[in-house]
Design a protein around this motif. Sequence first.
Motif, PDB file in Angstrom:
ATOM      1  N   SER A  76       0.828  -1.210   0.000  1.00  0.00           N
ATOM      2  CA  SER A  76       0.000   0.000   0.000  1.00  0.00           C
ATOM      3  C   SER A  76       0.859   1.255   0.000  1.00  0.00           C
ATOM      4  O   SER A  76       0.524   2.262  -0.648  1.00  0.00           O
ATOM      5  CB  SER A  76      -0.934  -0.009   1.208  1.00  0.00           C
ATOM      6  OG  SER A  76      -1.766  -1.154   1.199  1.00  0.00           O
ATOM      7  N   SER A 119      -8.289   1.719  -3.381  1.00  0.00           N
ATOM      8  CA  SER A 119      -8.985   2.115  -2.151  1.00  0.00           C
ATOM      9  C   SER A 119      -8.832   1.064  -1.057  1.00  0.00           C
ATOM     10  O   SER A 119      -8.743   1.400   0.126  1.00  0.00           O
ATOM     11  CB  SER A 119     -10.469   2.371  -2.439  1.00  0.00           C
ATOM     12  OG  SER A 119     -10.635   3.526  -3.232  1.00  0.00           O
ATOM     13  N   ILE A 152      -5.205   1.764   0.239  1.00  0.00           N
ATOM     14  CA  ILE A 152      -5.005   3.018   0.957  1.00  0.00           C
ATOM     15  C   ILE A 152      -5.864   3.076   2.218  1.00  0.00           C
ATOM     16  O   ILE A 152      -5.418   3.580   3.255  1.00  0.00           O
ATOM     17  CB  ILE A 152      -5.298   4.234   0.047  1.00  0.00           C
ATOM     18  CG1 ILE A 152      -4.514   4.125  -1.269  1.00  0.00           C
ATOM     19  CG2 ILE A 152      -4.949   5.535   0.763  1.00  0.00           C
ATOM     20  CD1 ILE A 152      -3.032   3.859  -1.095  1.00  0.00           C
ATOM     21  N   LEU A 153      -7.072   2.537   2.159  1.00  0.00           N
ATOM     22  CA  LEU A 153      -7.906   2.509   3.368  1.00  0.00           C
ATOM     23  C   LEU A 153      -7.321   1.568   4.417  1.00  0.00           C
ATOM     24  O   LEU A 153      -7.538   1.769   5.611  1.00  0.00           O
ATOM     25  CB  LEU A 153      -9.342   2.100   3.010  1.00  0.00           C
ATOM     26  CG  LEU A 153     -10.151   3.167   2.264  1.00  0.00           C
ATOM     27  CD1 LEU A 153     -11.508   2.615   1.831  1.00  0.00           C
ATOM     28  CD2 LEU A 153     -10.336   4.424   3.125  1.00  0.00           C
ATOM     29  N   VAL A 206      -5.077   3.818   6.197  1.00  0.00           N
ATOM     30  CA  VAL A 206      -5.847   4.794   6.986  1.00  0.00           C
ATOM     31  C   VAL A 206      -6.381   4.141   8.259  1.00  0.00           C
ATOM     32  O   VAL A 206      -6.212   4.668   9.367  1.00  0.00           O
ATOM     33  CB  VAL A 206      -7.006   5.372   6.146  1.00  0.00           C
ATOM     34  CG1 VAL A 206      -7.946   6.198   7.023  1.00  0.00           C
ATOM     35  CG2 VAL A 206      -6.468   6.234   4.998  1.00  0.00           C
ATOM     36  N   TRP A 226      -6.515  10.585   7.118  1.00  0.00           N
ATOM     37  CA  TRP A 226      -7.665  10.473   6.234  1.00  0.00           C
ATOM     38  C   TRP A 226      -7.533  11.330   4.983  1.00  0.00           C
ATOM     39  O   TRP A 226      -7.880  10.905   3.887  1.00  0.00           O
ATOM     40  CB  TRP A 226      -8.941  10.878   6.989  1.00  0.00           C
ATOM     41  CG  TRP A 226      -9.757   9.723   7.455  1.00  0.00           C
ATOM     42  CD1 TRP A 226      -9.884   9.253   8.727  1.00  0.00           C
ATOM     43  CD2 TRP A 226     -10.553   8.848   6.634  1.00  0.00           C
ATOM     44  NE1 TRP A 226     -10.700   8.155   8.753  1.00  0.00           N
ATOM     45  CE2 TRP A 226     -11.145   7.894   7.486  1.00  0.00           C
ATOM     46  CE3 TRP A 226     -10.828   8.780   5.276  1.00  0.00           C
ATOM     47  CZ2 TRP A 226     -11.978   6.887   7.027  1.00  0.00           C
ATOM     48  CZ3 TRP A 226     -11.672   7.772   4.803  1.00  0.00           C
ATOM     49  CH2 TRP A 226     -12.232   6.844   5.677  1.00  0.00           C
ATOM     50  N   PHE A 261      -6.041  10.006   1.822  1.00  0.00           N
ATOM     51  CA  PHE A 261      -6.808   9.085   0.979  1.00  0.00           C
ATOM     52  C   PHE A 261      -7.429   9.852  -0.179  1.00  0.00           C
ATOM     53  O   PHE A 261      -7.394   9.414  -1.333  1.00  0.00           O
ATOM     54  CB  PHE A 261      -7.897   8.383   1.791  1.00  0.00           C
ATOM     55  CG  PHE A 261      -8.908   7.668   0.931  1.00  0.00           C
ATOM     56  CD1 PHE A 261      -8.596   6.446   0.344  1.00  0.00           C
ATOM     57  CD2 PHE A 261     -10.158   8.223   0.682  1.00  0.00           C
ATOM     58  CE1 PHE A 261      -9.511   5.785  -0.467  1.00  0.00           C
ATOM     59  CE2 PHE A 261     -11.090   7.571  -0.129  1.00  0.00           C
ATOM     60  CZ  PHE A 261     -10.759   6.351  -0.702  1.00  0.00           C
TER      61      PHE A 261
END
Length: 309
Positions: free
Chosen positions: A180, A239, A242-243, A246, A253, A256
């Motif tokens: 990531s 996503s 990357i989430l 996060v 946040w 993102f």
Amino acid sequence: MSDEQPRTKADADDPLKVESKEHEQGKSEIEVKEENLPSRAAAVHELIRMEGEKELERDWVALLWSAVAAGLSMGASLAAKGIFHARLPDDPSRFFIENIGYTFGFIIVIMARQQLFTENTVTAVLPIMHKPTPRNFLILFRLWGVVLLGNLIGTGLASLAFIHMPIFDDNTRSAFVSLSEEVMKNSPSEMFANGILAGWIIATMVWMFPSAGAAKIWIIVLMTYLVAICDLTHIVVGSVEILYLVFSGALPWQEFFYPFAIPTLAGNIIGGTFIFALISHAQIRNDMSIKSKAAKLEAEKATAKAKKP
């Protein structure tokens, strides 16, 4: 076509009914038979446009659930890639083998016919290019919004599950973080440029499906593997990655949304819609225009012949 039915007033008043020339002419379906169209490419175009109209007219709740399922399924790409990364020796071959895992999520989503945002940058756009009315644009933006929201919800749930459920060992979790973080090394302009090429490749894949037959799964593997080994950015698969950062506290946040989501989303849309779909539609529009003119000329000749004593 033989089973055509006139369009009813209820159809015309339905705000979710896509406006098209077929409906104006009282036809219920799009002509997709190759022998009745000017080229093989035109037949493919019309098949995808017909599929696009069906997607645009689906109930938003059904779209949302299908999109959430797709986001969850895309978690399989990170899971498989992370497992390969953690268990393979650290040599040049690892990169090419682990990226096979990237294709897993796409295989699940597409073969299960779940809603993926980047597929809709070409499938759902063709009906709008065919007849670009305000109502059609509103229906398109409704579809895009619902599907993108559902995909992001699904990817968020997948990321949370990977973090909090006792599924993966520490080495695999470390691989998730490492993979990531590689995505986040791209600058916003690189996210955008990579997203354009990814959108174009996914749109090309969708365009190939009507001709693929039993080879469809191999088309998915080859085209999405190309996205993976080129290190391109994809709004849904990215996503999940990357989430994961996060939700694990490794990334704030706001990062993102920028530099990842906004440039990548814009690039995917431009690559799939404004480059691939526009060019593909342009060639077919010219074919169809020539056919229409020829049919009109034949009709005029027939009329003139019938009027002769």
